[in-house]
Motif scaffolding. Structure first.
Motif, mmCIF file in Angstrom:
data_model
loop_
_atom_site.group_PDB
_atom_site.id
_atom_site.type_symbol
_atom_site.label_atom_id
_atom_site.label_comp_id
_atom_site.label_asym_id
_atom_site.label_seq_id
_atom_site.Cartn_x
_atom_site.Cartn_y
_atom_site.Cartn_z
ATOM 1 N N SER A 1 0.868 -1.171 0.013
ATOM 2 C CA SER A 1 0.168 -0.144 -0.126
ATOM 3 C C SER A 1 0.737 1.353 0.059
ATOM 4 C CB SER A 1 -0.919 0.046 1.221
ATOM 5 O OG SER A 1 -0.203 0.309 2.468
ATOM 6 N N SER A 2 0.221 2.113 -0.532
ATOM 7 C CA SER A 2 1.027 3.679 -0.444
ATOM 8 C C SER A 2 1.250 4.178 0.784
ATOM 9 C CB SER A 2 0.182 4.643 -1.098
ATOM 10 O OG SER A 2 -0.233 4.399 -2.453
ATOM 11 N N PRO B 1 12.299 12.329 -2.558
ATOM 12 C CA PRO B 1 11.656 10.920 -3.172
ATOM 13 C C PRO B 1 10.265 10.660 -2.462
ATOM 14 C CG PRO B 1 13.865 10.252 -2.508
ATOM 15 C CD PRO B 1 13.680 11.691 -2.002
ATOM 16 N N VAL B 2 10.138 11.241 -1.151
ATOM 17 C CA VAL B 2 9.151 10.794 -0.303
ATOM 18 C C VAL B 2 8.041 11.704 -0.664
ATOM 19 C CG1 VAL B 2 8.301 10.190 1.975
ATOM 20 C CG2 VAL B 2 10.670 9.686 1.199
ATOM 21 N N LEU B 3 8.141 13.041 -1.410
ATOM 22 C CA LEU B 3 7.259 13.979 -1.372
ATOM 23 C C LEU B 3 6.042 13.759 -2.041
ATOM 24 C CD1 LEU B 3 9.787 17.054 -1.950
ATOM 25 C CD2 LEU B 3 8.371 16.785 0.203
ATOM 26 N N PRO B 4 6.043 12.744 -3.008
ATOM 27 C CA PRO B 4 4.783 12.413 -4.006
ATOM 28 C C PRO B 4 3.911 11.711 -2.727
ATOM 29 C CG PRO B 4 6.434 12.102 -5.265
ATOM 30 C CD PRO B 4 7.310 12.489 -3.906
ATOM 31 N N TRP B 5 4.366 10.774 -2.040
ATOM 32 C CA TRP B 5 3.196 10.123 -1.149
ATOM 33 C C TRP B 5 2.925 10.998 0.105
ATOM 34 C CZ3 TRP B 5 7.311 7.711 -3.692
ATOM 35 C CH2 TRP B 5 6.964 6.734 -4.940
ATOM 36 N N ILE B 6 3.679 12.078 0.483
ATOM 37 C CA ILE B 6 3.541 12.868 1.589
ATOM 38 C C ILE B 6 2.239 13.648 1.106
ATOM 39 C CG2 ILE B 6 4.309 14.945 2.982
ATOM 40 C CD1 ILE B 6 6.842 13.904 3.043
ATOM 41 N N PHE B 7 2.225 13.992 -0.153
ATOM 42 C CA PHE B 7 1.154 14.964 -0.678
ATOM 43 C C PHE B 7 0.014 13.980 -1.272
ATOM 44 C CE2 PHE B 7 4.712 17.972 -0.248
ATOM 45 C CZ PHE B 7 3.938 19.010 0.041
ATOM 46 N N LEU C 1 -0.116 11.534 -3.290
ATOM 47 C CA LEU C 1 -0.257 10.677 -4.480
ATOM 48 C C LEU C 1 -0.019 9.076 -4.411
ATOM 49 C CD1 LEU C 1 1.810 13.013 -6.891
ATOM 50 C CD2 LEU C 1 -0.673 12.741 -6.759
ATOM 51 N N THR C 2 -0.165 8.212 -5.142
ATOM 52 C CA THR C 2 -0.225 6.999 -5.231
ATOM 53 C C THR C 2 0.365 6.420 -6.430
ATOM 54 O OG1 THR C 2 -2.435 6.592 -5.800
ATOM 55 C CG2 THR C 2 -1.996 6.678 -3.245
ATOM 56 N N ALA D 1 8.322 11.052 -8.134
ATOM 57 C CA ALA D 1 9.489 10.937 -7.566
ATOM 58 C C ALA D 1 10.752 11.048 -8.500
ATOM 59 C CB ALA D 1 9.527 9.669 -6.483
ATOM 60 N N LEU D 2 10.692 10.238 -9.391
ATOM 61 C CA LEU D 2 11.719 10.120 -10.273
ATOM 62 C C LEU D 2 11.970 11.591 -11.031
ATOM 63 C CD1 LEU D 2 10.796 6.793 -12.434
ATOM 64 C CD2 LEU D 2 12.937 7.291 -10.689
ATOM 65 N N ALA D 3 11.107 12.127 -11.325
ATOM 66 C CA ALA D 3 11.175 13.321 -11.892
ATOM 67 C C ALA D 3 12.175 14.532 -10.829
ATOM 68 C CB ALA D 3 10.086 14.265 -12.188
ATOM 69 N N LEU D 4 11.275 14.563 -9.468
ATOM 70 C CA LEU D 4 12.204 15.289 -8.680
ATOM 71 C C LEU D 4 13.546 15.009 -8.203
ATOM 72 C CD1 LEU D 4 8.935 15.735 -6.101
ATOM 73 C CD2 LEU D 4 10.127 17.483 -7.749
#
Length: 364
Positions: A167-168, A294-300, A302-303, A311-314
């Motif tokens: 899970s995310s 790399p954790v920022l997308p999941w913090i905000f 996204l799944t 995450a790859l882009a950042l």
């Protein structure tokens, strides 16, 4: 006798471009000089004065100040902007690259002295940049290492965990745990490293005991000279120092110069090594600053694939930026260093992601 060839409109436009570039380069050195003192300031002001000499050459060919002048190139304008706002090491590193590409080598209207000047300027700027690199090398290495370690290791972690199909929320928990574990490990490792080195230096530090007893020696200075010889001083110089110490001690003087067996070198070495707590905190923060990306997308919230791609882009942007900075400061091509950094980081993450896919499929 043939009449001198009249300059063409293209010649005059080129001379005007040379003129504005010389002015822009001189302004860069002048601005950098305002941020320096002592010898470095004098060197930068001398470089600015040399650029003014070149400027006068083009003004003479043009017959005076033109009514209209072109804008300086993007690189020169960027250097001028940076010179007033950032540390000189970044500007000098860029200026070194600019000085290496002198347009005067193939310019028939430039004098031989100007061509020689440009080559000398390149070496002068290289020397000034080298001073800054030496001052920056230790802390910059630690900064790049810490931030990139956080970027790559935590990206690999969240991609590897995410590829197993969990899970995310579990991916987010794993990323935060990886951030804290890695940052604490980096901080603790740096603390132990610096503390151990300081303790080692303390154990080998010189003291004044031998000098304090020098006045009571009932022999010549030869034995005291062995103290200096043990520290790498040549036999003749060691004997001369020992004789000065004994003479001063017998006269009742306290030796406080570099000729004594003092603790000055130990203090300097301690300053170079740095403070253990400062090093630990810096390593913790630098790793964490990279690992959070790399954790920022999941913090905000996204799944799935969207979180992975962001995450790859950042991380890719961060790796390109640090790689380019390394290239600028080392005097190398920024784009090549940026791409190298990106390839190494993404290569490690790809391997971990592939392992996550394999284990994820196996678990099913």
């Amino acid at each position: 006798m043939t009449a001198p060839v009249q300059p063409t409109a293209a010649d005059r436009r080129q001379w005007a471009r040379y003129l504005v570039e010389e002015r822009a380069e001189g302004a860069v050195y002048s601005r950098l000089a305002t941020r320096k003192t002592g010898e470095e300031r004098e060197i930068l002001l001398a470089l600015a004065e040399a650029e003014r000499r070149h400027e006068q050459h083009w003004l003479k060919l043009l017959g005076g100040e033109p009514a209209r002048l072109p804008r300086a190139g993007f690189r020169s304008r960027m250097l001028g902007w940076m010179a007033g706002r950032f540390g000189s090491i970044f500007v000098l590193a860029l200026a070194q690259s600019a000085e290496a590409r002198s347009p005067y080598d193939a310019e028939m209207h430039a004098t031989a002295a100007m061509r020689a000047d440009e080559k000398v300027h390149h070496e002068v700027v290289r020397g000034l940049a080298a001073r800054g690199r030496r001052r920056l090398s230790g802390s910059f290495r630690a900064a790049v290492f810490g931030a990139n370690d956080g970027l790559v290791s935590n990206l690999a972690l969240v991609l590897g965990i995410g590829a197993t199909g969990v899970s995310s929320s579990f991916v987010l928990f794993s990323g935060v745990a990886g951030l804290l574990a890695g940052a604490l490990s980096m901080g603790a490792g740096e603390f132990v490293s610096v503390r151990s080195q300081r303790e080692l230096l303390t154990a080998t530090e010189a003291n004044n005991d031998a000098d304090a007893a020098a006045g009571d020696l009932d022999i010549d200075a030869n034995e005291l000279a062995l103290v200096y010889r043990a520290r790498g001083v040549g036999p003749e110089e060691a004997l001369a120092r020992a004789e000065r110490v004994v003479t001063a001690a017998r006269a009742g003087a306290r030796r406080t110069t570099t000729g004594t067996v003092g603790t000055h070198a130990g203090h300097s070495d301690h300053e170079i090594v740095g403070n253990d707590w400062t090093a630990a905190l810096s390593s913790f923060l630098l790793f964490a600053s990279g690992a959070i990306v790399p954790v920022l997308p999941w913090i905000f919230g996204l799944t799935g694939l969207a979180a992975i791609l962001l995450a790859l882009a950042l991380v890719g942007i961060a790796l390109l930026t640090t790689g380019a900075l390394v290239g600028i400061l080392s005097g190398g091509p920024p784009l090549r260093r940026a791409l190298r950094q990106l390839a190494i980081g993404f290569g490690a993450a790809a391997i971990t992601y592939a392992l996550g896919v394999v284990f994820g499929v196996g678990a099913l």
